[in-house]
Design a protein around this motif. Sequence first.
Motif, PDB file in Angstrom:
ATOM      1  N   PRO A   1     -19.557 -64.358  20.434  1.00 32.86           N
ATOM      2  CA  PRO A   1     -19.960 -63.954  19.082  1.00 32.86           C
ATOM      3  C   PRO A   1     -18.800 -63.372  18.282  1.00 32.86           C
ATOM      4  O   PRO A   1     -17.933 -62.691  18.820  1.00 32.86           O
ATOM      5  CB  PRO A   1     -21.026 -62.888  19.337  1.00 32.86           C
ATOM      6  N   ALA A   2     -18.834 -63.648  16.993  1.00 37.79           N
ATOM      7  CA  ALA A   2     -17.829 -63.098  16.084  1.00 37.79           C
ATOM      8  C   ALA A   2     -18.315 -61.753  15.566  1.00 37.79           C
ATOM      9  O   ALA A   2     -19.516 -61.494  15.500  1.00 37.79           O
ATOM     10  CB  ALA A   2     -17.603 -64.049  14.915  1.00 37.79           C
ATOM     11  N   SER A   3     -17.393 -60.893  15.216  1.00 38.49           N
ATOM     12  CA  SER A   3     -17.737 -59.605  14.622  1.00 38.49           C
ATOM     13  C   SER A   3     -17.470 -59.665  13.130  1.00 38.49           C
ATOM     14  O   SER A   3     -16.368 -60.002  12.715  1.00 38.49           O
ATOM     15  CB  SER A   3     -16.889 -58.497  15.244  1.00 38.49           C
ATOM     16  N   PRO A   4     -18.471 -59.307  12.327  1.00 41.10           N
ATOM     17  CA  PRO A   4     -18.232 -59.310  10.881  1.00 41.10           C
ATOM     18  C   PRO A   4     -17.360 -58.132  10.487  1.00 41.10           C
ATOM     19  O   PRO A   4     -17.349 -57.103  11.149  1.00 41.10           O
ATOM     20  CB  PRO A   4     -19.640 -59.170  10.299  1.00 41.10           C
ATOM     21  N   PHE A   5     -16.626 -58.311   9.419  1.00 38.63           N
ATOM     22  CA  PHE A   5     -15.803 -57.227   8.887  1.00 38.63           C
ATOM     23  C   PHE A   5     -16.667 -56.378   7.967  1.00 38.63           C
ATOM     24  O   PHE A   5     -17.368 -56.898   7.105  1.00 38.63           O
ATOM     25  CB  PHE A   5     -14.606 -57.796   8.126  1.00 38.63           C
TER      26      PHE A   5
ATOM     27  N   ARG B   1      -8.709 -62.006  20.299  1.00 38.27           N
ATOM     28  CA  ARG B   1      -7.739 -61.078  19.697  1.00 38.27           C
ATOM     29  C   ARG B   1      -8.120 -60.753  18.250  1.00 38.27           C
ATOM     30  O   ARG B   1      -8.042 -59.603  17.808  1.00 38.27           O
ATOM     31  CB  ARG B   1      -6.333 -61.664  19.750  1.00 38.27           C
ATOM     32  N   GLU B   2      -8.519 -61.775  17.493  1.00 38.29           N
ATOM     33  CA  GLU B   2      -8.930 -61.559  16.107  1.00 38.29           C
ATOM     34  C   GLU B   2     -10.141 -60.636  16.034  1.00 38.29           C
ATOM     35  O   GLU B   2     -10.198 -59.740  15.185  1.00 38.29           O
ATOM     36  CB  GLU B   2      -9.270 -62.902  15.438  1.00 38.29           C
ATOM     37  N   ASN B   3     -11.111 -60.846  16.919  1.00 36.86           N
ATOM     38  CA  ASN B   3     -12.322 -60.035  16.892  1.00 36.86           C
ATOM     39  C   ASN B   3     -12.086 -58.617  17.402  1.00 36.86           C
ATOM     40  O   ASN B   3     -12.720 -57.673  16.937  1.00 36.86           O
ATOM     41  CB  ASN B   3     -13.449 -60.722  17.652  1.00 36.86           C
ATOM     42  N   ILE B   4     -11.178 -58.458  18.346  1.00 33.39           N
ATOM     43  CA  ILE B   4     -10.816 -57.111  18.799  1.00 33.39           C
ATOM     44  C   ILE B   4     -10.192 -56.350  17.628  1.00 33.39           C
ATOM     45  O   ILE B   4     -10.546 -55.197  17.361  1.00 33.39           O
ATOM     46  CB  ILE B   4      -9.863 -57.156  20.013  1.00 33.39           C
ATOM     47  N   THR B   5      -9.302 -57.009  16.902  1.00 25.73           N
ATOM     48  CA  THR B   5      -8.666 -56.380  15.741  1.00 25.73           C
ATOM     49  C   THR B   5      -9.715 -56.021  14.692  1.00 25.73           C
ATOM     50  O   THR B   5      -9.702 -54.910  14.142  1.00 25.73           O
ATOM     51  CB  THR B   5      -7.591 -57.309  15.142  1.00 25.73           C
ATOM     52  N   THR B   6     -10.627 -56.940  14.413  1.00 24.75           N
ATOM     53  CA  THR B   6     -11.685 -56.679  13.432  1.00 24.75           C
ATOM     54  C   THR B   6     -12.520 -55.477  13.846  1.00 24.75           C
ATOM     55  O   THR B   6     -12.804 -54.593  13.035  1.00 24.75           O
ATOM     56  CB  THR B   6     -12.590 -57.920  13.270  1.00 24.75           C
ATOM     57  N   MET B   7     -12.897 -55.420  15.113  1.00 27.31           N
ATOM     58  CA  MET B   7     -13.716 -54.297  15.579  1.00 27.31           C
ATOM     59  C   MET B   7     -12.932 -52.989  15.561  1.00 27.31           C
ATOM     60  O   MET B   7     -13.498 -51.928  15.278  1.00 27.31           O
ATOM     61  CB  MET B   7     -14.261 -54.579  16.978  1.00 27.31           C
ATOM     62  N   GLU B   8     -11.651 -53.023  15.871  1.00 24.03           N
ATOM     63  CA  GLU B   8     -10.846 -51.798  15.809  1.00 24.03           C
ATOM     64  C   GLU B   8     -10.732 -51.298  14.373  1.00 24.03           C
ATOM     65  O   GLU B   8     -10.806 -50.095  14.119  1.00 24.03           O
ATOM     66  CB  GLU B   8      -9.471 -52.031  16.431  1.00 24.03           C
ATOM     67  N   VAL B   9     -10.580 -52.227  13.423  1.00 18.80           N
ATOM     68  CA  VAL B   9     -10.529 -51.850  12.009  1.00 18.80           C
ATOM     69  C   VAL B   9     -11.888 -51.292  11.587  1.00 18.80           C
ATOM     70  O   VAL B   9     -11.972 -50.254  10.910  1.00 18.80           O
ATOM     71  CB  VAL B   9     -10.110 -53.047  11.129  1.00 18.80           C
ATOM     72  N   ASN B  10     -12.979 -51.964  11.988  1.00 21.35           N
ATOM     73  CA  ASN B  10     -14.320 -51.468  11.673  1.00 21.35           C
ATOM     74  C   ASN B  10     -14.536 -50.068  12.239  1.00 21.35           C
ATOM     75  O   ASN B  10     -15.107 -49.202  11.571  1.00 21.35           O
ATOM     76  CB  ASN B  10     -15.395 -52.408  12.237  1.00 21.35           C
ATOM     77  N   THR B  11     -14.082 -49.846  13.453  1.00 21.71           N
ATOM     78  CA  THR B  11     -14.239 -48.540  14.093  1.00 21.71           C
ATOM     79  C   THR B  11     -13.461 -47.473  13.329  1.00 21.71           C
ATOM     80  O   THR B  11     -13.967 -46.376  13.087  1.00 21.71           O
ATOM     81  CB  THR B  11     -13.767 -48.608  15.563  1.00 21.71           C
ATOM     82  N   ALA B  12     -12.253 -47.792  12.919  1.00 21.74           N
ATOM     83  CA  ALA B  12     -11.447 -46.838  12.146  1.00 21.74           C
ATOM     84  C   ALA B  12     -12.116 -46.547  10.807  1.00 21.74           C
ATOM     85  O   ALA B  12     -12.158 -45.384  10.360  1.00 21.74           O
ATOM     86  CB  ALA B  12     -10.041 -47.389  11.929  1.00 21.74           C
ATOM     87  N   ARG B  13     -12.643 -47.568  10.181  1.00 17.26           N
ATOM     88  CA  ARG B  13     -13.314 -47.373   8.889  1.00 17.26           C
ATOM     89  C   ARG B  13     -14.589 -46.540   9.058  1.00 17.26           C
ATOM     90  O   ARG B  13     -14.898 -45.694   8.216  1.00 17.26           O
ATOM     91  CB  ARG B  13     -13.617 -48.722   8.244  1.00 17.26           C
TER      92      ARG B  13
END
Length: 194
Positions: free
Chosen positions: A18-22, A158-170
Amino acid sequence: MSARFFAQTDETNPRGIPASPFLSKIEDFVTRDADFEDLMNKFQERIQQYKYMETSKQSSKAGLNAKIPDITKSLSMVKHLQALQDSDDVIECNYELNDTLYTKAEIAPKEAQSVFLWLGADVMLEYPLEEAHELLAEKLAAAESQLAVVGEDLEFLRENITTMEVNTARLYNWDVVRRRELREAEEKAKNLKI
């Protein structure tokens, strides 16, 4: 909120990851009375799931990177034997008996009508040269194709890990602002009572 967030997209890669939405606006996904710790835990859990899949895919990639050269060498040897079928020459070669033990052999390509191939799990079978060539070529193509798929999956992860890390920071930053606003509102209410 978390179920709503992860249900925002039905997008998956071809293997069903599954993809993680931004999250462009945290307020659209989180209510003011949301349990921040629960949300943060859900986000961290998703990141850990992606990292687990990434580790598994990296292991698969390492296995394929070790397997492909072995198949390539075997296929090369079978091709070499096929090319020398009409030759009266004798080939002297070294071959591996064990991890650190090698010995010499003489092969008369004209007489070599078959080869023995390790199929794994301590299983060795004899194949005519033509069948061995076909089998090894198929195994090589499959392994290279699988390596390409694993590479795609790793990039997707890798793209989805980055997206989730950005989401978590936000999400974390949203909570910091929310707490500051609550504190300021409480101080204002105190000051009005005085």
